[in-house]
Design a protein around this motif. Structure first.
Motif, PDB file in Angstrom:
ATOM      1  N   GLU A  31       0.812  -1.221   0.000  1.00 44.19           N
ATOM      2  CA  GLU A  31       0.000   0.000   0.000  1.00 44.19           C
ATOM      3  C   GLU A  31       0.841   1.264   0.000  1.00 44.19           C
ATOM      4  OE1 GLU A  31      -2.959  -0.269   3.058  1.00 44.19           O
ATOM      5  OE2 GLU A  31      -3.908  -2.018   2.120  1.00 44.19           O
ATOM      6  N   LEU A  32       2.048   1.172  -0.607  1.00 41.22           N
ATOM      7  CA  LEU A  32       2.872   2.363  -0.797  1.00 41.22           C
ATOM      8  C   LEU A  32       2.383   3.153  -2.013  1.00 41.22           C
ATOM      9  CD1 LEU A  32       6.369   0.868  -0.002  1.00 41.22           C
ATOM     10  CD2 LEU A  32       4.967   2.336   1.455  1.00 41.22           C
ATOM     11  N   ILE A  33       1.791   2.437  -2.955  1.00 34.63           N
ATOM     12  CA  ILE A  33       1.084   3.069  -4.073  1.00 34.63           C
ATOM     13  C   ILE A  33      -0.256   2.349  -4.221  1.00 34.63           C
ATOM     14  CG2 ILE A  33       3.136   3.835  -5.330  1.00 34.63           C
ATOM     15  CD1 ILE A  33       2.832   1.472  -7.191  1.00 34.63           C
ATOM     16  N   ASP A  34      -1.245   3.040  -4.754  1.00 35.92           N
ATOM     17  CA  ASP A  34      -2.563   2.445  -4.946  1.00 35.92           C
ATOM     18  C   ASP A  34      -2.546   1.494  -6.138  1.00 35.92           C
ATOM     19  OD1 ASP A  34      -3.700   3.857  -2.826  1.00 35.92           O
ATOM     20  OD2 ASP A  34      -4.155   5.587  -4.100  1.00 35.92           O
ATOM     21  N   TRP A  35      -3.429   0.476  -6.110  1.00 30.52           N
ATOM     22  CA  TRP A  35      -3.504  -0.488  -7.200  1.00 30.52           C
ATOM     23  C   TRP A  35      -3.782   0.161  -8.556  1.00 30.52           C
ATOM     24  CZ3 TRP A  35      -1.576  -5.117  -7.408  1.00 30.52           C
ATOM     25  CH2 TRP A  35      -1.373  -5.824  -6.235  1.00 30.52           C
ATOM     26  N   PRO A  36      -4.717   1.135  -8.626  1.00 28.72           N
ATOM     27  CA  PRO A  36      -4.953   1.758  -9.935  1.00 28.72           C
ATOM     28  C   PRO A  36      -3.707   2.471 -10.480  1.00 28.72           C
ATOM     29  CG  PRO A  36      -6.773   2.231  -8.470  1.00 28.72           C
ATOM     30  CD  PRO A  36      -5.704   1.585  -7.637  1.00 28.72           C
ATOM     31  N   ILE A  37      -2.911   3.047  -9.591  1.00 28.85           N
ATOM     32  CA  ILE A  37      -1.683   3.720 -10.019  1.00 28.85           C
ATOM     33  C   ILE A  37      -0.675   2.675 -10.526  1.00 28.85           C
ATOM     34  CG2 ILE A  37       0.259   5.145  -9.273  1.00 28.85           C
ATOM     35  CD1 ILE A  37      -2.434   6.634  -9.368  1.00 28.85           C
ATOM     36  N   GLY A  42       2.103   0.107 -15.016  1.00 31.72           N
ATOM     37  CA  GLY A  42       2.408  -1.128 -15.726  1.00 31.72           C
ATOM     38  C   GLY A  42       1.920  -1.115 -17.164  1.00 31.72           C
ATOM     39  N   VAL A  43       0.699  -0.652 -17.375  1.00 30.79           N
ATOM     40  CA  VAL A  43       0.151  -0.568 -18.732  1.00 30.79           C
ATOM     41  C   VAL A  43       0.938   0.442 -19.556  1.00 30.79           C
ATOM     42  CG1 VAL A  43      -1.875   0.143 -20.073  1.00 30.79           C
ATOM     43  CG2 VAL A  43      -2.145  -1.384 -18.112  1.00 30.79           C
ATOM     44  N   GLY A  44       1.244   1.587 -18.974  1.00 33.72           N
ATOM     45  CA  GLY A  44       2.027   2.603 -19.684  1.00 33.72           C
ATOM     46  C   GLY A  44       3.405   2.090 -20.054  1.00 33.72           C
ATOM     47  N   HIS A  45       4.024   1.345 -19.144  1.00 38.75           N
ATOM     48  CA  HIS A  45       5.345   0.768 -19.405  1.00 38.75           C
ATOM     49  C   HIS A  45       5.272  -0.205 -20.585  1.00 38.75           C
ATOM     50  CE1 HIS A  45       9.324  -0.814 -18.550  1.00 38.75           C
ATOM     51  NE2 HIS A  45       8.810  -2.028 -18.548  1.00 38.75           N
ATOM     52  N   GLU A  46       4.258  -1.050 -20.597  1.00 44.03           N
ATOM     53  CA  GLU A  46       4.113  -2.032 -21.672  1.00 44.03           C
ATOM     54  C   GLU A  46       3.813  -1.343 -23.005  1.00 44.03           C
ATOM     55  OE1 GLU A  46       4.101  -5.382 -23.859  1.00 44.03           O
ATOM     56  OE2 GLU A  46       4.884  -5.081 -21.848  1.00 44.03           O
TER      57      GLU A  46
END
Length: 66
Positions: A31-37, A42-46
């Motif tokens: 919970e250091l970053i939110d799941w949607p973030i 991840g999607v942006g990286h791909e």
């Protein structure tokens, strides 16, 4: 890398990308970053990786034609 589970094959990303995605999942699990973030990163990286690969393929094809 390909993993076989029963009669199914699962194509895993290369090790460095797998580590990056695992790190995102780890940060989200803590919970250091939110799941949607984490999902958006991840999607942006791909998308960036696949676009970069496409540009390199097109460049290579142009070099072959020259």
């Amino acid at each position: 890398m390909t993993v076989r589970i029963g009669d199914r094959r699962l194509e895993l990303p290369p090790g460095d990308q797998l580590a990056f995605l695992a790190g995102l999942g780890f940060l989200a699990a803590l919970e250091l970053i939110d799941w949607p973030i984490a999902l958006a990163i991840g999607v942006g990286h791909e998308l960036a990786r696949s676009r970069h690969g496409k540009v390199l393929r097109e460049f290579g094809e142009a070099l072959e034609e020259a």
